[in-house]
Design a protein around this motif. Structure first.
Motif, PDB file in Angstrom:
ATOM      1  N   GLY A 202       0.324  -1.419  -0.312  1.00  0.00           N
ATOM      2  CA  GLY A 202       0.351  -0.093  -0.007  1.00  0.00           C
ATOM      3  C   GLY A 202       0.519   0.801  -0.066  1.00  0.00           C
ATOM      4  O   GLY A 202       2.038   0.991   0.484  1.00  0.00           O
ATOM      5  N   HIS A 203       0.552   1.974  -0.369  1.00  0.00           N
ATOM      6  CA  HIS A 203       1.093   3.591  -0.426  1.00  0.00           C
ATOM      7  C   HIS A 203       0.352   4.462   0.781  1.00  0.00           C
ATOM      8  O   HIS A 203      -0.692   4.849   0.347  1.00  0.00           O
ATOM      9  N   THR A 204       1.162   5.919   1.277  1.00  0.00           N
ATOM     10  CA  THR A 204       1.201   6.260   1.771  1.00  0.00           C
ATOM     11  C   THR A 204       1.724   7.794   1.160  1.00  0.00           C
ATOM     12  O   THR A 204       2.672   8.049   1.415  1.00  0.00           O
ATOM     13  N   ALA A 205       1.052   8.589   0.358  1.00  0.00           N
ATOM     14  CA  ALA A 205       1.225   9.973  -0.693  1.00  0.00           C
ATOM     15  C   ALA A 205       1.811  10.871   1.199  1.00  0.00           C
ATOM     16  O   ALA A 205       2.423  11.723   0.997  1.00  0.00           O
ATOM     17  N   SER A 206       1.202  10.742   2.225  1.00  0.00           N
ATOM     18  CA  SER A 206       1.195  12.216   2.984  1.00  0.00           C
ATOM     19  C   SER A 206       1.581  11.495   3.826  1.00  0.00           C
ATOM     20  O   SER A 206       1.133  10.993   4.769  1.00  0.00           O
TER      21      SER A 206
ATOM     22  N   ILE B 197       0.173   7.972  10.596  1.00  0.00           N
ATOM     23  CA  ILE B 197      -0.850   7.212  11.432  1.00  0.00           C
ATOM     24  C   ILE B 197      -1.630   6.723  10.831  1.00  0.00           C
ATOM     25  O   ILE B 197      -2.299   5.101  11.665  1.00  0.00           O
ATOM     26  N   GLU B 198      -2.677   7.642  10.354  1.00  0.00           N
ATOM     27  CA  GLU B 198      -4.310   6.033  10.338  1.00  0.00           C
ATOM     28  C   GLU B 198      -4.407   5.740   9.416  1.00  0.00           C
ATOM     29  O   GLU B 198      -4.735   4.329   9.660  1.00  0.00           O
ATOM     30  N   ASP B 199      -3.165   5.296   8.298  1.00  0.00           N
ATOM     31  CA  ASP B 199      -2.795   4.947   7.309  1.00  0.00           C
ATOM     32  C   ASP B 199      -1.902   3.595   7.521  1.00  0.00           C
ATOM     33  O   ASP B 199      -2.842   2.018   7.623  1.00  0.00           O
ATOM     34  N   LEU B 200      -1.741   4.161   8.843  1.00  0.00           N
ATOM     35  CA  LEU B 200      -0.349   2.579   9.073  1.00  0.00           C
ATOM     36  C   LEU B 200      -1.456   1.786  10.454  1.00  0.00           C
ATOM     37  O   LEU B 200      -2.119   0.411  10.504  1.00  0.00           O
TER      38      LEU B 200
ATOM     39  N   ALA C 219       1.168  -0.408  18.806  1.00  0.00           N
ATOM     40  CA  ALA C 219      -0.001   0.578  17.699  1.00  0.00           C
ATOM     41  C   ALA C 219       0.004   1.513  16.935  1.00  0.00           C
ATOM     42  O   ALA C 219      -0.759   1.821  15.853  1.00  0.00           O
ATOM     43  N   VAL C 220       1.159   2.212  17.118  1.00  0.00           N
ATOM     44  CA  VAL C 220       1.367   3.308  16.662  1.00  0.00           C
ATOM     45  C   VAL C 220       2.228   2.511  15.361  1.00  0.00           C
ATOM     46  O   VAL C 220       1.519   3.349  14.500  1.00  0.00           O
ATOM     47  N   PHE C 221       2.491   1.567  14.757  1.00  0.00           N
ATOM     48  CA  PHE C 221       3.163   1.100  13.228  1.00  0.00           C
ATOM     49  C   PHE C 221       1.789   0.718  12.898  1.00  0.00           C
ATOM     50  O   PHE C 221       2.321  -0.526  11.806  1.00  0.00           O
ATOM     51  N   GLY C 222       0.716  -0.019  13.973  1.00  0.00           N
ATOM     52  CA  GLY C 222      -0.898  -0.513  13.112  1.00  0.00           C
ATOM     53  C   GLY C 222      -0.730  -1.691  14.251  1.00  0.00           C
ATOM     54  O   GLY C 222      -1.478  -2.389  13.749  1.00  0.00           O
ATOM     55  N   GLY C 223      -0.015  -2.345  15.034  1.00  0.00           N
ATOM     56  CA  GLY C 223      -0.585  -3.177  15.526  1.00  0.00           C
ATOM     57  C   GLY C 223       0.346  -4.730  15.189  1.00  0.00           C
ATOM     58  O   GLY C 223       0.444  -6.017  16.371  1.00  0.00           O
TER      59      GLY C 223
END
Length: 603
Positions: free
Chosen positions: A253-257, A262-265, A346-350
């Motif tokens: 997956g990609h996160t452009a911003s 944090i939300e995407d993780l 959890a910051v990294f998605g868990g």
């Protein structure tokens, strides 16, 4: 040990190129999800069949637009799925893809377009298109520019325009490139002088991808493996990792911003991440600052000490030099796992099982901290000229403080002066139209990295500094600034640290403050915000920075310790011209712009 090597684990069939990685994945399972795209807050999978269809359509559009095999197409965009489409479609059309950092100025863009001889440009949005068009004003002729996103993107139209291109013609141009042919021109970040176009071949990408997948099966071949890419795809490290994931069948997956990271993780829940040290530094500093603001600073510090102790004990056990964590440490670690570590994971998605750190050095303390909380850090090493990864720590055999073992098909040699030399499947054949740079870059078939390092008895590489960064004080003491700078950046207030002292009587440092943690630190003390100019002379801020300097000094000999420091009254950023897009420090620019500050330290 002066030389270490790892043999090939996989061979790429002759007569193929990097595009065959996608075709092989499609043959194996057309319905396998290779990417996920976020739309309206929901991640939607893209199967191998869907990806191949989109790539083929866009490649036909490039052919219909007149792009010929071997021609260069440039891409200026943040990290996003469309970047991947253009990259793969360019290769299917036989083109050579030239990344441009999305933050580049018109002057920088002009140089890359001119030097590469680009035939077309893909710009992410209207803002990047404006920069590209400004850059083209001084080119002999304008180039076609295709917008990748926004209200009226050009990718769909370009794909539709290629509908008349026969499948046989697409297959003909796709299969023209050999493993020895260029797949990309990646321009070096320019820490010294004008960027050079580094040739990355189809073989560099493909051979590295297949061999890395075999070398790291515990990360890349685990069922359900998935990763979220948020580093710039213009950087060869992120791009190489994406090709590796494609070869291994890891969903991306990609996160452009970075604001959405944090939300995407949390929603994507990756199983492994590619991270640069600055991300670890920011997460640690932010978590510590938050704990202090909530009155839990002592608990956090105790938890951090337990995590670091746990990781060090495990590291010693794995090396055969210790028994592992003792009973008391195990109990403390279990307690803090319930109180602290789970929230940090959890910051990294868990669900992150491993992180791979690259691009620059990570301090061993932070590596132990994150490994100790259950986010294992595997540090690696490489350069643009090695197609990024040349060495990495494998799971189960990680040695924190080192950058690992040579990747398969790679030999690492330590020259008599300590320079790290590399030969192998990832090494560039050279720089584009730059014979002088090529003569300087190679010796006896090995690439000169410019880094200083050492190999242990098992072939693990440790990077000790840069040849050009070594300081020699007036007293003749050689000082490597890297370890001191790494230790200083661990402090929440310090965004950048530049150690100086070349030809001077002692070692000193320039410290750049991080505005957001500074504001939080002041608020926790019940004080109003300060701008950087005022903070640079504030007694309490200076006292806190002195404590950071004193702690960093504990890591080096007395002759290498920082005796004085100056606080910079503005940020060191990419926009200010002091950092590269990959966040490496431009030392020569810092030395030039802050020469007066350095002189005052020695008056």
């Amino acid at each position: 040990m002066q030389e270490a090597a790892t043999g090939l684990l996989a061979r790429v069939p002759p007569g193929t190129n990097v595009t065959d990685l996608l075709l092989a994945r499609h043959r194996q399972d057309p319905q396998q999800a290779l990417f996920a795209v976020k739309k309206d807050g929901v991640w939607t999978d893209v199967s191998a069949a869907e990806l191949l269809g989109q790539v083929s359509a866009l490649a036909k559009g490039l052919i219909a637009a007149g792009i010929r095999p071997g021609e260069r197409i440039a891409v200026m965009s943040r990290t996003r799925y469309e970047w991947t489409l253009v990259d793969l479609a360019g290769w299917f059309a036989g083109a050579v893809v030239v990344p441009i950092y999305e933050t580049s100025s018109a002057h920088q863009v002009r140089w890359i377009l001119q030097d590469s001889g680009a035939a077309a440009v893909f710009a992410e949005d209207a803002a990047r298109e404006a920069v590209v068009r400004e850059a083209m004003e001084q080119l002999p002729a304008p180039l076609p520019v295709y917008r990748m996103s926004g209200a009226d993107p050009d990718l769909a139209a370009l794909g539709a325009a290629g509908a008349g291109v026969p499948d046989g013609e697409l297959e003909r141009v796709r299969s023209l490139a050999t493993l020895a042919d260029p797949a990309s021109l990646v321009y070096t970040s320019g820490t010294t002088g004008r960027p050079k176009g580094c040739i990355i071949t189809h073989g560099n990408f493909a051979e590295l991808a297949l061999n890395t997948a075999e070398f790291l099966p515990g990360i890349l071949k685990e069922p359900g493996a998935r990763s979220l890419m948020f580093l710039p795809l213009a950087h060869v490290l992120a791009r190489a990792v994406q090709v590796i994931c494609l070869a291994a069948g890891v969903k991306m997956g990609h996160t452009a911003s970075m604001g959405e990271l944090i939300e995407d993780l949390a929603s994507y829940r990756p199983t492994f991440l590619l991270v640069v040290p600055r991300v670890f530094e920011k997460v640690y500093a932010t978590a510590r600052q938050k704990a202090q603001a909530e009155g839990r600073g002592r608990i956090f510090d105790a938890a951090a000490a337990a995590a670091i102790g746990w990781s060090r004990a495990c590291d010693a056990r794995d090396r055969g030099t210790g028994p592992g964590p003792g009973l008391v440490l195990r109990a403390r670690h279990a307690l803090f796992d319930r109180l602290v570590y789970g929230r940090l994971r959890a910051v990294f998605g868990g669900e992150v099982r491993y992180t791979v750190s690259g691009a620059s050095a990570l301090s061993p303390k932070l590596a132990h901290f994150f490994s100790g909380i259950g986010v294992p850090v595997l540090e690696g090493y490489g350069l643009t000229e090695t197609t990024a990864p040349a060495a990495v720590n494998p799971p189960g055999a990680n040695r924190i403080g080192t950058v690992g073992l040579p990747l398969p098909g790679t030999t690492i040699r330590i020259a008599p002066d300590g320079e790290v030399l590399i030969r192998g499947i990832g090494i560039t054949p050279g720089y584009f139209h730059n014979d002088e740079a090529n003569r300087e870059a190679f010796t006896g078939g090995f690439f000169r990295t410019g880094d200083l390092g050492a190999l242990d008895e098992d072939g693990y590489l440790t990077i000790t500094g840069r040849k050009k960064d070594l300081l020699v004080t007036a007293g003749g003491k050689n000082v490597a600034p890297g370890p001191l700078e790494d230790a200083l950046r661990e402090h929440q207030l310090i965004a950048q640290a530049v150690v100086v002292g070349e030809g001077r009587p002692f070692v000193a440092a320039l410290l750049g403050l991080d505005p957001e943690p500074l504001a939080a630190w002041l608020a926790a003390a019940g004080r109003p915000p300060l701008d950087l100019d005022d903070a640079a002379g504030d007694p309490a801020v200076l006292a806190e920075l002195q404590r950071a300097v004193d702690e960093a000094n504990l890591q080096v000999s007395r002759a290498e310790q920082i005796r004085k420091f100056a606080v910079l009254r503005r940020e060191l950023t990419e926009e200010s011209g002091h950092l590269t897009p990959s966040l490496k420090l431009k030392r020569s620019q810092v030395a030039e712009d802050f020469a007066a500050d350095v002189d005052r330290l020695y008056r």
